[in-house]
Write a protein that holds these residues in place. Structure first.
Motif, PDB file in Angstrom:
ATOM      1  N   ILE A   1       0.847  -1.201   0.000  1.00  0.00           N
ATOM      2  CA  ILE A   1       0.000   0.000   0.000  1.00  0.00           C
ATOM      3  C   ILE A   1       0.880   1.246   0.000  1.00  0.00           C
ATOM      4  O   ILE A   1       0.630   2.199  -0.737  1.00  0.00           O
ATOM      5  CB  ILE A   1      -0.971  -0.013   1.208  1.00  0.00           C
ATOM      6  N   ALA A   2       1.942   1.200   0.811  1.00  0.00           N
ATOM      7  CA  ALA A   2       2.871   2.333   0.819  1.00  0.00           C
ATOM      8  C   ALA A   2       3.466   2.530  -0.573  1.00  0.00           C
ATOM      9  O   ALA A   2       3.581   3.655  -1.059  1.00  0.00           O
ATOM     10  CB  ALA A   2       3.974   2.089   1.836  1.00  0.00           C
ATOM     11  N   GLY A   3       3.812   1.420  -1.228  1.00  0.00           N
ATOM     12  CA  GLY A   3       4.360   1.501  -2.583  1.00  0.00           C
ATOM     13  C   GLY A   3       3.355   2.084  -3.560  1.00  0.00           C
ATOM     14  O   GLY A   3       3.686   2.935  -4.381  1.00  0.00           O
ATOM     15  N   LEU A   4       2.121   1.645  -3.454  1.00  0.00           N
ATOM     16  CA  LEU A   4       1.076   2.131  -4.353  1.00  0.00           C
ATOM     17  C   LEU A   4       0.827   3.618  -4.138  1.00  0.00           C
ATOM     18  O   LEU A   4       0.592   4.364  -5.079  1.00  0.00           O
ATOM     19  CB  LEU A   4      -0.228   1.367  -4.112  1.00  0.00           C
TER      20      LEU A   4
ATOM     21  N   PRO B   1      -7.619  -0.665 -17.770  1.00  0.00           N
ATOM     22  CA  PRO B   1      -7.141  -0.965 -16.417  1.00  0.00           C
ATOM     23  C   PRO B   1      -6.024  -2.006 -16.383  1.00  0.00           C
ATOM     24  O   PRO B   1      -5.034  -1.838 -15.679  1.00  0.00           O
ATOM     25  CB  PRO B   1      -8.395  -1.495 -15.718  1.00  0.00           C
ATOM     26  N   TRP B   2      -6.161  -3.039 -17.184  1.00  0.00           N
ATOM     27  CA  TRP B   2      -5.150  -4.098 -17.177  1.00  0.00           C
ATOM     28  C   TRP B   2      -3.819  -3.584 -17.703  1.00  0.00           C
ATOM     29  O   TRP B   2      -2.755  -3.873 -17.167  1.00  0.00           O
ATOM     30  CB  TRP B   2      -5.663  -5.291 -18.003  1.00  0.00           C
ATOM     31  N   THR B   3      -3.875  -2.771 -18.780  1.00  0.00           N
ATOM     32  CA  THR B   3      -2.651  -2.193 -19.335  1.00  0.00           C
ATOM     33  C   THR B   3      -1.999  -1.274 -18.306  1.00  0.00           C
ATOM     34  O   THR B   3      -0.783  -1.308 -18.118  1.00  0.00           O
ATOM     35  CB  THR B   3      -2.975  -1.379 -20.608  1.00  0.00           C
ATOM     36  N   THR B   4      -2.818  -0.439 -17.652  1.00  0.00           N
ATOM     37  CA  THR B   4      -2.273   0.460 -16.634  1.00  0.00           C
ATOM     38  C   THR B   4      -1.565  -0.340 -15.550  1.00  0.00           C
ATOM     39  O   THR B   4      -0.480   0.017 -15.107  1.00  0.00           O
ATOM     40  CB  THR B   4      -3.410   1.282 -16.001  1.00  0.00           C
ATOM     41  N   PHE B   5      -2.188  -1.449 -15.162  1.00  0.00           N
ATOM     42  CA  PHE B   5      -1.597  -2.272 -14.114  1.00  0.00           C
ATOM     43  C   PHE B   5      -0.268  -2.896 -14.577  1.00  0.00           C
ATOM     44  O   PHE B   5       0.746  -2.792 -13.903  1.00  0.00           O
ATOM     45  CB  PHE B   5      -2.580  -3.361 -13.696  1.00  0.00           C
TER      46      PHE B   5
ATOM     47  N   MET C   1       1.776   0.317 -13.222  1.00  0.00           N
ATOM     48  CA  MET C   1       1.821   0.080 -11.783  1.00  0.00           C
ATOM     49  C   MET C   1       2.868  -0.968 -11.419  1.00  0.00           C
ATOM     50  O   MET C   1       3.675  -0.763 -10.519  1.00  0.00           O
ATOM     51  CB  MET C   1       0.446  -0.350 -11.283  1.00  0.00           C
ATOM     52  N   LEU C   2       2.831  -2.084 -12.125  1.00  0.00           N
ATOM     53  CA  LEU C   2       3.763  -3.168 -11.790  1.00  0.00           C
ATOM     54  C   LEU C   2       5.227  -2.733 -11.918  1.00  0.00           C
ATOM     55  O   LEU C   2       6.008  -2.943 -10.986  1.00  0.00           O
ATOM     56  CB  LEU C   2       3.453  -4.388 -12.655  1.00  0.00           C
ATOM     57  N   PRO C   3       5.602  -2.083 -13.029  1.00  0.00           N
ATOM     58  CA  PRO C   3       6.993  -1.620 -13.091  1.00  0.00           C
ATOM     59  C   PRO C   3       7.334  -0.628 -11.982  1.00  0.00           C
ATOM     60  O   PRO C   3       8.434  -0.653 -11.444  1.00  0.00           O
ATOM     61  CB  PRO C   3       7.085  -0.932 -14.457  1.00  0.00           C
ATOM     62  N   MET C   4       6.381   0.250 -11.638  1.00  0.00           N
ATOM     63  CA  MET C   4       6.682   1.226 -10.602  1.00  0.00           C
ATOM     64  C   MET C   4       6.706   0.584  -9.221  1.00  0.00           C
ATOM     65  O   MET C   4       7.295   1.121  -8.293  1.00  0.00           O
ATOM     66  CB  MET C   4       5.679   2.376 -10.646  1.00  0.00           C
ATOM     67  N   LEU C   5       6.040  -0.557  -9.100  1.00  0.00           N
ATOM     68  CA  LEU C   5       6.061  -1.268  -7.824  1.00  0.00           C
ATOM     69  C   LEU C   5       7.241  -2.220  -7.732  1.00  0.00           C
ATOM     70  O   LEU C   5       7.475  -2.819  -6.682  1.00  0.00           O
ATOM     71  CB  LEU C   5       4.775  -2.082  -7.660  1.00  0.00           C
TER      72      LEU C   5
END
Lengths: 290, 356
Positions: A174-177, A195-199, A203-207
């Motif tokens: 959650i902190a990462g998000l 949404p799936w592309t965004t994830f 999101m995944l690379p940034m996480l």
């Protein structure tokens, strides 16, 4: 420059250096030293055997099973904990009383002592009177043996580990998000990102630094699992839940084969050491932005 | 290209009304600047046009199409964010390409589009770099390229220059003006800086407290403000305003009660010219700033402290001066801030007679 001025910095760091050497550095080297001896802890003589202990260890079928148990346990625990925590974090990453409550609830196992948890789960997983068998009975399934059968015992321990670890992992996720700026999502929305592309693409690379941190921390932790095994299964049934640290403990403090146990300890040190090196190597490549 | 129409748009955050009954037409191909103090609702208006914020009431039309229920990506608008909002894990190429990929544009065409755009904004040598390895100005260009490559009908820019240093800001300002000329697309630009608004916009919308105070061309705003807010917001230093109670020797006749009298610092004359007919104030120079071509004085008078700006004149050294504001340069406002245009001055004092 007086002698005192030269010595002062050393005197300042001396307490921590002494403690660190006594309780970390010295034991490590002493363990490596002991791994080359045959000794029972009490006899005044230690017999030098060279690498004999390692040879015996690697030829021992039990030890090979211990290694494979530990690896399977680690892989399952790490994937399940991290995966589940990521999903929970995606769900809980919003404001609201309900979400705050769930977040607190799943975090609470983290602050409970592992011994209490082990006792609690031994009771929950009791094949005859356990709550879990009662619950799956209600759903129409047959009873499971849980900790009492070699086919389910290791997975049962994994369940306990995941239950304990998932709250902390979720919190870190959650902190990462929350460290991802909101306008990135807005830019993605304007870029017609689904949404799936965004994830997957954003999101995944940034996480990834967070994921990476958790995977390594969980791996190191899982490789050293001990309390749950000591309390819930004692490595059984039929060696099915015996893991590295428990194996070391048994040989060292129950069979008093210190040299042999130390050799296993050196192998554990090697494995955890390699994981740590990988972690720091990759950490230096982690993504930084702004 | 498209005209944007906001019809009776309102926005509430919980019980907080940010925008109430906003009506605005942004002309096709115009460079419209929304300007106002922070919290005036300009960014919210912009975000509602982009679809990032849903209006609580009213309709938004872009290019003759009501977009109330259209997702941001489908509105054919592109936005440049204040913090650029670049995708940090992607290269410059990836950033520009992302929107195109989502639109399902083929690889060949994407390549051509990217190389064209990066040529225009001067990013060609940096295409394979990550945003964190770029300077502020380069990131700004990536954000622009990412917006431009989609060939949107409307460009939306939310304080895009506020993170740049002064020199780069001026440079990007001219580049944006040129870009607008070249593309001919509708630009909607938000800033809190009235200088930026005046220099860039061909249509300026002054907002305060969620309401449009005045929407006009820059010159019209400056010369003919409709209320006290606009009069004081546009221009540096701001228009000097006196409460009618502090004004002496000026008898006015108007349909409405005059509440305030104002004049622009640059239209006041310091002393000397005895033949000018105007309202005269005696005062003391507190500070004087000399910027080379122009001098700005802060003058303390019986009616308050005022700014006066002179151009290409030598610095006044004396401390006591008389300031004359030609009558035609006085602005009158009701006490609620509304401008009064028809005002007759009954007793026109002579400058030589002295003010106070």
């Amino acid at each position: 420059m007086t002698v005192w001025e030269k010595l002062r910095p050393y005197s300042m760091v001396a307490p921590s250096i002494i403690i660190f050497s006594m309780f970390f550095i010295y034991p490590i080297f002493y363990m490596i030293y002991l791994s080359m001896f045959d000794w029972n802890f009490v006899s005044p003589t230690k017999t030098f055997v060279g690498l004999q202990n390692f040879k015996e260890l690697l030829l021992d079928a039990d030890f090979r099973q211990v290694l494979s148990n530990t690896t399977i346990y680690t892989l399952l625990t790490v994937t399940l904990t991290t995966g589940l925590a990521l999903m929970l974090a995606l769900w809980l990453n919003r404001k609201g009383v309900f979400h705050a409550f769930v977040q607190g609830a799943i975090f609470s196992p983290h602050i409970i002592s592992l011994v209490s948890i082990s006792l609690l789960w031994s009771w929950l997983m009791d094949p005859e009177y356990g709550l879990l068998n009662w619950a799956i009975g209600l759903l129409g399934f047959g009873k499971l043996e849980w900790l009492s059968h070699p086919s389910t015992s290791l997975v049962s321990l994994v369940i306990v580990a995941v239950w304990k670890g998932v709250g902390y992992n979720t919190l870190v996720f959650i902190a990462g998000l929350q460290s991802i700026p909101k306008d990135i999502y807005e830019a993605a929305a304007l870029d017609e990102s689904k949404p799936w592309t965004t994830f997957m693409k954003l999101m995944l690379p940034m996480l990834s630094p967070t994921i990476f941190f958790l995977v390594i921390i969980n791996m190191i932790g899982s490789f050293q699992v001990f309390e749950t095994i000591a309390i819930m299964t004692q490595g059984g049934p039929i060696n099915s839940t015996n893991t590295l640290v428990y194996y070391i403990y048994e040989y060292g403090f129950r069979f008093f084969k210190i040299g042999y146990a130390s050799a296993a300890g050196v192998i554990l040190l090697g494995i955890v050491g390699i994981l740590t090196i990988i972690y720091f190597k990759l950490l230096s490549k982690r993504v930084h932005y702004r | 290209m498209a005209q944007i129409e906001l019809k009776h748009v309102s926005k509430k955050f919980k019980d907080d009304v940010v925008i109430e009954d906003l009506n605005l037409t942004i002309k096709d191909g115009s460079f419209t600047v929304l300007v106002g103090p922070s919290g005036c609702g300009k960014s919210t208006t912009l975000r509602m046009i982009a679809g990032l914020e849903k209006q609580s009431g009213g309709e938004i039309w872009i290019g003759g199409r009501c977009v109330n229920d259209t997702a941001p990506g489908q509105r054919e608008v592109a936005m440049v964010f204040q913090n650029y909002a670049l995708y940090p894990t992607m290269t410059v190429r990836g950033n520009i390409e992302f929107g195109l990929k989502n639109k399902g544009i083929g690889k060949q065409e994407r390549q051509t589009l990217i190389s064209d755009i990066s040529e225009i904004v001067g990013l060609t040598p940096h295409l394979d770099k990550k945003p964190q390895n770029l300077s502020g100005g380069q990131r700004q260009r990536v954000a622009l390229a990412r917006a431009m490559v989609k060939k949107p009908k409307v460009f939306i820019l939310d304080e895009p220059l506020s993170n740049l240093d002064a020199k780069l800001r001026n440079q990007m300002r001219t580049e944006l003006i040129q870009l607008h000329k070249r593309l001919g697309t509708t630009f909607v630009y938000v800033t809190h800086d009235q200088m930026e608004a005046m220099s860039m916009g061909d249509e300026i919308v002054v907002m305060d407290k969620g309401m449009i105070q005045q929407a006009d061309s820059p010159l019209k705003l400056y010369h003919d403000p409709v209320n006290l807010f606009t009069a004081q917001f546009i221009g540096t230093p701001a228009m000097n305003v006196m409460n009618i109670r502090d004004v002496q020797g000026l008898e006015l006749e108007a349909a409405d009660r005059v509440g305030f009298v104002g004049f622009r610092p640059e239209q006041a004359l310091i002393g000397v010219n005895k033949n000018t007919e105007g309202y005269c104030l005696e005062g003391e120079i507190i500070t004087s700033e000399s910027l080379g071509a122009e001098n700005i004085y802060q003058i303390k008078t019986g009616s308050g402290v005022f700014f006066v700006k002179t151009f290409l004149e030598s610095l006044v050294k004396t401390s006591r001066v008389s300031v004359v504001i030609p009558y035609e340069h006085l602005y009158y406002f009701q006490s609620d801030g509304e401008r009064i245009r028809e005002v007759y001055i009954r007793s026109q004092q002579l400058v030589s007679a002295g003010g106070l």
